[in-house]
Motif scaffolding. Structure first.
Motif, PDB file in Angstrom:
ATOM      1  N   ARG A   1       3.478   1.651  -1.699  1.00 38.48           N
ATOM      2  CA  ARG A   1       3.897   1.848  -3.090  1.00 38.48           C
ATOM      3  C   ARG A   1       2.713   2.043  -4.015  1.00 38.48           C
ATOM      4  O   ARG A   1       2.885   2.206  -5.225  1.00 38.48           O
ATOM      5  N   GLY A   2       1.506   1.976  -3.450  1.00 36.73           N
ATOM      6  CA  GLY A   2       0.319   2.123  -4.280  1.00 36.73           C
ATOM      7  C   GLY A   2      -0.048   0.853  -5.026  1.00 36.73           C
ATOM      8  O   GLY A   2      -0.858   0.880  -5.946  1.00 36.73           O
ATOM      9  N   GLN A   3       0.541  -0.271  -4.617  1.00 33.72           N
ATOM     10  CA  GLN A   3       0.269  -1.530  -5.291  1.00 33.72           C
ATOM     11  C   GLN A   3      -0.989  -2.171  -4.724  1.00 33.72           C
ATOM     12  O   GLN A   3      -1.216  -2.150  -3.523  1.00 33.72           O
TER      13      GLN A   3
ATOM     14  N   ARG B   1       0.820  -1.211   0.000  1.00 30.38           N
ATOM     15  CA  ARG B   1       0.000   0.000   0.000  1.00 30.38           C
ATOM     16  C   ARG B   1       0.853   1.259   0.000  1.00 30.38           C
ATOM     17  O   ARG B   1       0.446   2.293  -0.543  1.00 30.38           O
TER      18      ARG B   1
ATOM     19  N   VAL C   1       3.089  10.066  -5.708  1.00 28.42           N
ATOM     20  CA  VAL C   1       1.654   9.809  -5.533  1.00 28.42           C
ATOM     21  C   VAL C   1       0.931   9.898  -6.873  1.00 28.42           C
ATOM     22  O   VAL C   1       0.059   9.075  -7.181  1.00 28.42           O
TER      23      VAL C   1
ATOM     24  N   THR D   1      -3.539   6.379   2.552  1.00 28.97           N
ATOM     25  CA  THR D   1      -2.144   6.454   2.115  1.00 28.97           C
ATOM     26  C   THR D   1      -1.855   7.791   1.444  1.00 28.97           C
ATOM     27  O   THR D   1      -0.846   8.447   1.731  1.00 28.97           O
ATOM     28  N   VAL D   2      -2.742   8.212   0.564  1.00 33.71           N
ATOM     29  CA  VAL D   2      -2.565   9.494  -0.139  1.00 33.71           C
ATOM     30  C   VAL D   2      -2.595  10.652   0.851  1.00 33.71           C
ATOM     31  O   VAL D   2      -1.812  11.608   0.741  1.00 33.71           O
TER      32      VAL D   2
ATOM     33  N   ARG E   1      -6.140   3.241   0.126  1.00 36.60           N
ATOM     34  CA  ARG E   1      -5.484   4.166  -0.784  1.00 36.60           C
ATOM     35  C   ARG E   1      -5.730   5.620  -0.343  1.00 36.60           C
ATOM     36  O   ARG E   1      -4.802   6.449  -0.376  1.00 36.60           O
TER      37      ARG E   1
ATOM     38  N   MET F   1       1.140   6.712  -8.890  1.00 38.46           N
ATOM     39  CA  MET F   1       0.625   5.460  -8.337  1.00 38.46           C
ATOM     40  C   MET F   1      -0.305   4.779  -9.340  1.00 38.46           C
ATOM     41  O   MET F   1      -1.087   5.440 -10.020  1.00 38.46           O
TER      42      MET F   1
ATOM     43  N   LEU G   1      -6.399   1.752  -9.044  1.00 37.35           N
ATOM     44  CA  LEU G   1      -6.885   0.691  -8.150  1.00 37.35           C
ATOM     45  C   LEU G   1      -7.687  -0.336  -8.951  1.00 37.35           C
ATOM     46  O   LEU G   1      -8.911  -0.372  -8.914  1.00 37.35           O
TER      47      LEU G   1
END
Length: 355
Positions: free
Chosen positions: A223-225, A221, A308, A279-280, A276, A311, A314
């Protein structure tokens, strides 16, 4: 101001799941035996917050630490030791730093495990008696550094256990196989959970950095994965030309959705979207704090914003597969229409010449 920014960066790490440490008994995940607090597994080493953030922004190579299995009997443990030692042709090293090469040496190690204080049944038991752990890095990483880091990691994390490890050089990515006896010298049984694996990753990354290797251990999360890495057993089956049942079912679901049937919904989508968002927001707070600092901090703030913005969306593996199939279908349709147009154009020219 610097301390305030460091505090905000630390909060970023906690919010994205980087560096979360369980304390007390839960952190050690033990069952049975008598715990010797003087020999308890160490807390994971901690880099200062800015180092972790910079490594994440630089997309430093990510370490991989996974439990690939483990035996419930000496028969299973023998098979694994034979595998990692390539039947005695690859050197293995134990917890005392002793090197073992050859079938007889490997057999001696097995006997010491089987007949030690915590005996291991010869045939199938009810509990896991060993944990097989793989430590690896991407291709191009120094193999010697990976081996040295694995040695340090094993000594610090499992110093009260019997263990052996071997470095394999037969694949592009350098990796080490570590086999750890489940019950330590005090009778404490190792019982790793998901949180422990993240701690192990961070610990291994730290030991690699001590070897001069830029290595990181961020949660997906951070890394935005969204998508998890494919399981090795599925990859191995496909390499052998065998299609796993789960892959066949996934393909069928993609085909069905492309044909207009009910789409496959991800039950965890809301949770993923919430993660997400959090996280952002955490990155936003970090960037805002850094933007008020010196030139170096302001430059890092720009990196955070760009990170960001880059990323990935989703989308699940299923959604991406559906989009890819639809794009191929649309592309083929366009090519066919273009061909038809060129054919008509040629016909018109021929008619013009005939006239």
């Amino acid at each position: 101001m610097s301390k305030v920014v460091d505090g905000i960066i630390k909060d970023w790490g906690d919010r994205v799941g980087y560096g979360k440490v369980k304390r007390g008994k839960k952190q050690r995940n033990i069952r049975g035996g008598k715990l010797d607090f003087g020999k308890a597994p160490p807390m994971v080493k901690r880099s200062e917050p800015r180092t972790r953030l910079k490594l994440t922004m630089q997309k430093a190579p990510e370490v991989m630490v996974k439990i690939s299995g483990g035996g419930k009997s000496m028969r299973h443990i023998k098979a694994h030791m034979d595998y990692i030692s390539r039947n005695g042709t690859v050197e293995i090293e134990d917890e005392n730093g002793n090197l073992h090469l050859g079938k007889e040496d490997v057999r001696d190690v097995r006997d010491s495990w089987a007949h030690g204080k915590a005996r291991i049944p010869a045939e199938e038991g009810t509990r896991r008696e060993a944990f097989n752990i793989v430590l690896s890095m991407p291709p191009g990483t120094s193999r010697q550094a990976v081996k040295d880091a694995a040695r340090a990691f094993a000594a610090e994390r499992f110093g009260n256990h019997q263990y052996v490890f071997a470095a394999h050089d037969d694949e592009k990515h350098p990796h080490v196989h570590l086999a750890v006896k489940a019950v330590d010298k005090n009778g404490v049984r190792l019982n790793p959970r998901k949180a422990d694996l993240q701690q192990w990753r961070e610990h291994f990354a730290e030991t690699l950095r001590e070897q001069g290797v830029a290595a990181n251990a961020t949660p997906r999360r951070a890394r935005g994965q969204v998508r998890k890495a494919e399981k090795q057993e599925l990859i191995q089956m496909q390499r052998r030309g065998v299609e796993p049942a789960v892959k066949a079912a996934q393909k069928a679901a993609v085909v069905a959705e492309v044909r207009g049937e009910k789409p496959v919904l991800n039950p965890a989508q809301q949770r993923i979207e919430a993660a997400r968002k959090e996280t952002v927001q955490a990155y936003g707070q970090v960037a805002k704090a850094l933007a008020a600092g010196d030139a170096e901090d302001r430059a890092l703030a720009v990196e955070v914003v760009q990170f960001v913005q880059a990323m990935p969306p989703l989308k699940t593996a299923h959604q991406l597969a559906v989009e890819a199939v639809r794009a191929r279908i649309a592309g083929k349709g366009g090519q066919e229409r273009g061909t038809e147009g060129r054919e008509r154009s040629g016909e018109d020219q021929d008619q013009g010449r005939k006239r």
